[in-house]
Scaffold this active site. Structure first.
Site: not given
Ligand code: URA
Length: 427
Positions: A82, A168, A183
């Site tokens: 990621h 958010r 997250s």
């Molecule tokens: N990417 C995500 O999946 N969540 C976040 O809060 C920030 C970046």
């Protein structure tokens, strides 16, 4: 009895949230029993007062448990990657087929881009015919057959995060380390991988502007991974200038294919190999990713991966109807700011402002020289590609936010700035 107001007030006043409070508020928000305005207030209190490692781990667990966990076939080691997002970050397009060609299985469930950093799905959708939405059965079958899947995340994975992230985004509460860490990790843990390598970007084009902030985020994510039996490592990498020479969907796909054919920009190749080595080491698989890349095996997996999702890997990529050139206003060293290039590409149509918006496949920015090249006043520096020529002016003005050409000597790009949890890398 727990109430939303009590939870908000506890965090507002700087207290730790209990496991019970966290479990309740995340589950009740997912069910629609905690209102958006209450969750927004809580997110702001968390942004201002933080959550410690244990609270963040519990918050992550509550988000995972708001949905289902994928159980993926595991005849090869399942390792995911990621990136926290950057400008010109096309690494997944090369890394997923490369890691598969080295013997791993790579399940990459991705989102779409918002703002100035492009989304991997938007890039792949520039390939004619390619489809992002796969069923769970299709994901499993492609993993077993090809070894790499890049597709849209399913609505049943961490649904609490899906709602909370959208909230958010419109309440100024994205840049909170515990909220970002939980997250990302909730989706990755629910996604079924057995190992995870994170590319945490640092610099103007990234969420984290400083190395310290990036290290804090990486450390938090590595800790959460360990607590959830997902061995996780992070590389901290530079995002002060764009990665490679392109930012924009089809432009980035073309550049990724150059790297898959053994060429392409040195920084894209170098970072892909560094991440591949981490993934292989994490899985205990010994393979030389540079040799695999140069052999053409990763390119062969790319073609199968694209074709398995309906795409035609041999089809011409879309080209923009308008291309404008930006010239150097002085002599010096080409050093475009990552954020300025990302905003320019976004204004040209490569990115979206709201999640409902579409993107232009062909829009974006292409550098005509490598970062760090000597350029002379009046020389063409970069191209702006768009199907909406009225966007050119906004893109040009984004590029004036920081000088494109620097008079300071450039010692070369130091891409790897550190690591967390890694055995082999710097830091
Ligand atoms: N990417 C995500 O999946 N969540 C976040 O809060 C920030 C970046």
């Amino acid at each position: 009895m727990i109430t939303a107001v009590d939870v908000i007030a506890a965090k507002r006043d700087g207290h730790r949230l209990s496991d019970a409070q966290i479990d309740w508020v995340v589950a009740a928000y997912t069910r629609g029993e905690v209102a958006d305005e209450q969750m927004a207030a809580l997110a702001m209190a968390i942004l201002l007062n933080g959550m410690d490692a244990a609270e963040t781990a519990r918050w992550t667990l509550a988000m995972i448990e708001s949905g289902e966990r994928l159980v993926l076939p595991a005849d090869r080691p399942l390792v995911d990657k990621h990136s926290t997002g950057g400008v010109g970050d096309k690494i997944t397009l090369v890394l997923a087929p490369l890691a598969a060609a080295c013997g791993l299985a790579v399940p990459q469930l991705s989102g779409r881009g918002l703002g100035h950093t492009g989304g991997t799905l938007d890039k792949l959708e520039a390939v004619p015919g390619w489809r992002a939405e796969l069923s769970l059965e299709e994901i499993a079958a492609q993993l077993a057959d090809v070894g790499a899947v890049v597709c849209a995340t399913t609505p049943t994975l961490a649904p609490a995060d899906r709602r909370l992230y959208a909230l958010r985004d419109v309440t100024g509460t994205v840049p909170s380390v515990p909220l970002i860490a939980s997250s990302i990790m909730s989706k990755k843990i629910a996604g079924g991988a057995r190992g995870l390598v994170l590319d945490v970007k640092v610099g103007s084009g990234a969420f984290m502007g400083t190395l310290d902030a990036a290290r804090e985020l990486a450390t938090r994510m590595v800790e959460i991974g360990a607590l959830h039996d997902l061995p996780t490592r992070a590389l901290l990498t530079d995002m002060s200038v764009p990665l490679g020479r392109t930012a924009g969907n089809a432009l980035e796909v073309a550049e990724a294919v150059e790297v898959l054919r053994g060429g392409g920009p040195a920084d894209v190749r170098g970072l892909t190999l560094a991440l591949a080595r981490e993934m292989l080491d994490l899985a205990g698989v010994s393979a030389d990713p540079a040799a695999v890349l140069d052999s053409g095996a990763a390119h062969a997996v790319w073609e199968r991966m694209i074709a398995a999702q309906g795409g035609d890997p041999t089809a011409a990529l879309p080209r923009a109807s308008s291309v404008a050139v930006v010239e150097a206003d002085r002599s010096g060293i080409l050093r475009p700011d990552a954020l300025a290039v990302g905003v320019a590409a976004w204004r040209l149509g490569a990115g979206r402002a709201r999640k409902e918006d579409g993107v232009q496949a062909a829009a974006g920015v292409r550098l005509l020289h490598d970062v760090g090249a000597d350029v002379r006043a009046g020389e063409p520096l970069l191209e702006l590609h768009t199907d909406t020529p009225e966007a050119l002016e906004g893109a040009r003005s984004a590029l004036t936010a920081a000088p494109l050409v620097s008079s300071e000597p450039f010692a070369g790009r130091s891409l790897l700035l550190g690591s967390v949890g890694s055995r082999s890398s710097a830091g």
